[in-house]
Design an enzyme around this catalytic site. Structure first.
Site, PDB file in Angstrom:
ATOM      1  N   SER A  18      52.079 -86.674 -13.932  1.00 31.96           N
ATOM      2  CA  SER A  18      53.435 -86.412 -14.089  1.00 31.96           C
ATOM      3  C   SER A  18      54.313 -87.317 -13.258  1.00 31.96           C
ATOM      4  O   SER A  18      53.923 -87.660 -12.226  1.00 31.96           O
ATOM      5  CB  SER A  18      53.711 -84.934 -13.522  1.00 31.96           C
ATOM      6  OG  SER A  18      52.918 -83.999 -14.115  1.00 31.96           O
TER       7      SER A  18
ATOM      8  N   MET B 229      45.370 -80.209 -10.047  1.00 31.31           N
ATOM      9  CA  MET B 229      44.644 -79.644 -11.040  1.00 31.31           C
ATOM     10  C   MET B 229      43.615 -80.839 -11.982  1.00 31.31           C
ATOM     11  O   MET B 229      43.220 -80.338 -13.085  1.00 31.31           O
ATOM     12  CB  MET B 229      45.315 -78.419 -12.024  1.00 31.31           C
ATOM     13  CG  MET B 229      46.104 -77.662 -11.260  1.00 31.31           C
ATOM     14  SD  MET B 229      46.955 -76.413 -12.282  1.00 31.31           S
ATOM     15  CE  MET B 229      48.057 -75.585 -11.224  1.00 31.31           C
ATOM     16  N   SER B 230      43.747 -81.802 -11.427  1.00 32.08           N
ATOM     17  CA  SER B 230      43.094 -82.910 -12.211  1.00 32.08           C
ATOM     18  C   SER B 230      42.617 -84.206 -11.311  1.00 32.08           C
ATOM     19  O   SER B 230      42.189 -83.972 -10.288  1.00 32.08           O
ATOM     20  CB  SER B 230      44.273 -83.602 -12.836  1.00 32.08           C
ATOM     21  OG  SER B 230      45.308 -84.350 -12.040  1.00 32.08           O
TER      22      SER B 230
ATOM     23  N   TYR C 127      41.984 -76.346 -17.480  1.00 31.83           N
ATOM     24  CA  TYR C 127      42.619 -74.771 -17.647  1.00 31.83           C
ATOM     25  C   TYR C 127      42.968 -75.020 -19.190  1.00 31.83           C
ATOM     26  O   TYR C 127      43.408 -73.839 -19.804  1.00 31.83           O
ATOM     27  CB  TYR C 127      43.914 -74.707 -16.739  1.00 31.83           C
ATOM     28  CG  TYR C 127      44.839 -75.846 -16.868  1.00 31.83           C
ATOM     29  CD1 TYR C 127      45.811 -75.913 -17.913  1.00 31.83           C
ATOM     30  CD2 TYR C 127      44.995 -76.713 -15.835  1.00 31.83           C
ATOM     31  CE1 TYR C 127      46.841 -76.828 -17.780  1.00 31.83           C
ATOM     32  CE2 TYR C 127      45.992 -77.645 -15.876  1.00 31.83           C
ATOM     33  CZ  TYR C 127      46.923 -77.633 -16.871  1.00 31.83           C
ATOM     34  OH  TYR C 127      47.770 -78.764 -16.840  1.00 31.83           O
ATOM     35  N   GLU C 128      42.848 -76.232 -19.858  1.00 32.26           N
ATOM     36  CA  GLU C 128      43.477 -75.928 -21.316  1.00 32.26           C
ATOM     37  C   GLU C 128      42.289 -75.372 -22.236  1.00 32.26           C
ATOM     38  O   GLU C 128      42.585 -75.204 -23.297  1.00 32.26           O
ATOM     39  CB  GLU C 128      43.664 -77.613 -21.714  1.00 32.26           C
ATOM     40  CG  GLU C 128      44.981 -78.108 -21.173  1.00 32.26           C
ATOM     41  CD  GLU C 128      45.180 -79.427 -21.703  1.00 32.26           C
ATOM     42  OE1 GLU C 128      45.712 -79.775 -22.730  1.00 32.26           O
ATOM     43  OE2 GLU C 128      45.036 -80.318 -20.913  1.00 32.26           O
TER      44      GLU C 128
ATOM     45  N   ALA D 121      50.547 -84.955 -10.385  1.00 32.22           N
ATOM     46  CA  ALA D 121      51.533 -84.341  -9.546  1.00 32.22           C
ATOM     47  C   ALA D 121      50.662 -83.271  -8.481  1.00 32.22           C
ATOM     48  O   ALA D 121      49.599 -82.831  -8.906  1.00 32.22           O
ATOM     49  CB  ALA D 121      52.459 -83.424 -10.456  1.00 32.22           C
TER      50      ALA D 121
ATOM     51  N   ASN E 254      55.922 -80.427  -5.114  1.00 34.52           N
ATOM     52  CA  ASN E 254      56.178 -79.271  -4.257  1.00 34.52           C
ATOM     53  C   ASN E 254      55.472 -78.933  -2.898  1.00 34.52           C
ATOM     54  O   ASN E 254      54.442 -79.632  -2.709  1.00 34.52           O
ATOM     55  CB  ASN E 254      55.956 -78.094  -5.113  1.00 34.52           C
ATOM     56  CG  ASN E 254      54.391 -78.057  -5.510  1.00 34.52           C
ATOM     57  OD1 ASN E 254      54.284 -78.500  -6.461  1.00 34.52           O
ATOM     58  ND2 ASN E 254      53.834 -77.036  -5.003  1.00 34.52           N
TER      59      ASN E 254
ATOM     60  N   HIS F  85      56.381 -74.530 -12.779  1.00 33.33           N
ATOM     61  CA  HIS F  85      56.156 -75.960 -13.473  1.00 33.33           C
ATOM     62  C   HIS F  85      57.424 -76.716 -13.371  1.00 33.33           C
ATOM     63  O   HIS F  85      57.457 -77.831 -13.594  1.00 33.33           O
ATOM     64  CB  HIS F  85      55.562 -75.607 -14.708  1.00 33.33           C
ATOM     65  CG  HIS F  85      55.037 -76.639 -15.640  1.00 33.33           C
ATOM     66  ND1 HIS F  85      54.274 -77.640 -15.063  1.00 33.33           N
ATOM     67  CD2 HIS F  85      55.610 -76.840 -16.945  1.00 33.33           C
ATOM     68  CE1 HIS F  85      54.230 -78.585 -16.209  1.00 33.33           C
ATOM     69  NE2 HIS F  85      54.932 -78.145 -17.120  1.00 33.33           N
TER      70      HIS F  85
ATOM     71  N   HIS G 296      43.080 -81.179 -19.307  1.00 32.61           N
ATOM     72  CA  HIS G 296      42.724 -80.638 -17.935  1.00 32.61           C
ATOM     73  C   HIS G 296      41.690 -79.455 -18.346  1.00 32.61           C
ATOM     74  O   HIS G 296      41.876 -78.981 -19.452  1.00 32.61           O
ATOM     75  CB  HIS G 296      44.057 -79.961 -17.649  1.00 32.61           C
ATOM     76  CG  HIS G 296      44.869 -80.803 -17.000  1.00 32.61           C
ATOM     77  ND1 HIS G 296      45.858 -81.158 -18.200  1.00 32.61           N
ATOM     78  CD2 HIS G 296      45.501 -81.384 -15.993  1.00 32.61           C
ATOM     79  CE1 HIS G 296      46.923 -81.986 -17.651  1.00 32.61           C
ATOM     80  NE2 HIS G 296      46.881 -81.950 -16.449  1.00 32.61           N
TER      81      HIS G 296
ATOM     82  N   HIS H 175      53.467 -83.485 -21.928  1.00 28.54           N
ATOM     83  CA  HIS H 175      52.585 -84.609 -22.055  1.00 28.54           C
ATOM     84  C   HIS H 175      52.521 -85.261 -23.306  1.00 28.54           C
ATOM     85  O   HIS H 175      52.190 -84.486 -24.343  1.00 28.54           O
ATOM     86  CB  HIS H 175      51.189 -84.102 -21.525  1.00 28.54           C
ATOM     87  CG  HIS H 175      50.974 -83.822 -20.108  1.00 28.54           C
ATOM     88  ND1 HIS H 175      50.018 -84.127 -19.238  1.00 28.54           N
ATOM     89  CD2 HIS H 175      51.775 -82.840 -19.419  1.00 28.54           C
ATOM     90  CE1 HIS H 175      50.247 -83.822 -18.067  1.00 28.54           C
ATOM     91  NE2 HIS H 175      51.502 -82.990 -17.759  1.00 28.54           N
TER      92      HIS H 175
END
Ligand code: HPA
Length: 287
Positions: free
Chosen positions: A35, A221-222, A90-91, A118, A245, A259, A88, A66
């Site tokens: 990001s 997360m990556s 989570y996908e 991010a 954040n 998000h 990722h 993306h």
């Protein structure tokens, strides 16, 4: 040849051959655009684009915002290869699939990998929009037995038991800090420890407190599966997080991570991130 549970060396070589047959350049520097860095891939000169769905055996990215393509081209005069849109956990992808593009880069000839993401800031010195150069990581998914390197090991990529205590190249980190000073952004550029959780939910307060107590400065997360895969196959790695954040550590706090904020901050920081990364690419290329 392409096992449904695994990408063999030959399977990844066949994807590399597909691309090498079509691509004019032979880049040494690869960039995984997280990001805020997506537009880097749009700026390349003499660019050649490959949408993931047009590349045989390539996974397809599902996250909104993306792009989902490989880009080859020149940044100023330097040949680079960008992954615009990563994969990722989570996908629903296993980590070996998330990290496959790194091995593809290796077989294409990439020696230096830049990885960006991010992340939420845990260090109280970090402000929204700051950058954290990753010095080290805590691979929480690894604690649970989940690694991009799980499965049969092909020695042509690297050893069964790779050392990764030197994953984040100290020289490039030092250059990056010099570049930050030159760009007069030193007050917003930190160096710290990154941890990766599986997501897709953001963290609880108890989780954030646990991470902070254990020295984590930013959480995302990556990145870690890709960095481990890159180090395994002998690449030089540089990585940084954009702090989009601030993690919530207090039960009285009314805020919630979302998000939309992540995307908005990333958008706002695009030009400074591109300038930072361009300088780093020049430095890597000159050395
Ligand atoms: N937590 C995890 N991943 C993230 C965050 C966060 O606060 N912000 C951006 N990616």
């Amino acid at each position: 040849e392409l096992d449904s549970n695994f990408y063999s060396y030959e399977a990844i070589q066949s994807i590399a051959d597909f691309l090498l047959k079509r691509v004019k350049s032979r880049p040494k520097i690869g960039i995984i655009c997280g990001s805020g860095l997506g537009p880097l891939g749009d700026m390349l000169k003499e660019a050649q684009y490959f949408h993931y769905e047009d590349i045989p055996h390539f996974p397809v990215s599902t996250v909104k915002g993306h792009a989902g393509r490989l880009v080859f081209g020149k940044l100023d005069s330097i040949d680079v290869m960008c992954l615009q849109g990563r994969f990722h956990c989570y996908e629903g992808y296993p980590l070996w699939k998330c990290a496959m593009p790194v091995r593809l880069m290796k077989l294409i000839g990439i020696s230096h990998l830049i990885v960006t993401n991010a992340a939420g800031g845990l260090n109280s010195d970090y402000k929204i929009g700051d950058v954290m150069i990753i010095k080290d990581h805590i691979n929480i998914m690894g604690f649970a037995g989940n690694s991009a390197l799980n499965g049969p090991n092909d020695e042509r990529f690297g050893p069964r038991f790779p050392a990764i205590n030197k994953a984040y190249d100290p020289k490039i980190r030092a250059y990056a800090k010099e570049i930050a000073a030159k760009l007069k952004i030193s007050n917003t550029v930190h160096e710290g420890i990154y941890a990766c959780l599986g997501g897709p939910n953001y963290e609880t307060i108890a989780e954030c407190r646990m991470l902070r107590k254990n020295g984590v400065d930013a959480v995302g997360m990556s990145t870690i599966p890709e960095v481990i895969t890159a180090k395994h196959c002998g690449m030089t790695v540089f990585a940084f997080s954009l702090i989009t954040n601030v993690c919530i550590l207090d039960y009285e706090d009314e805020e919630e991570a979302n998000h939309e904020e992540v995307v908005e901050i990333a958008k706002r920081k695009e030009s400074v991130l591109i300038s930072f990364v361009s300088h780093i690419i020049h430095t890597i290329n000159d050395k």
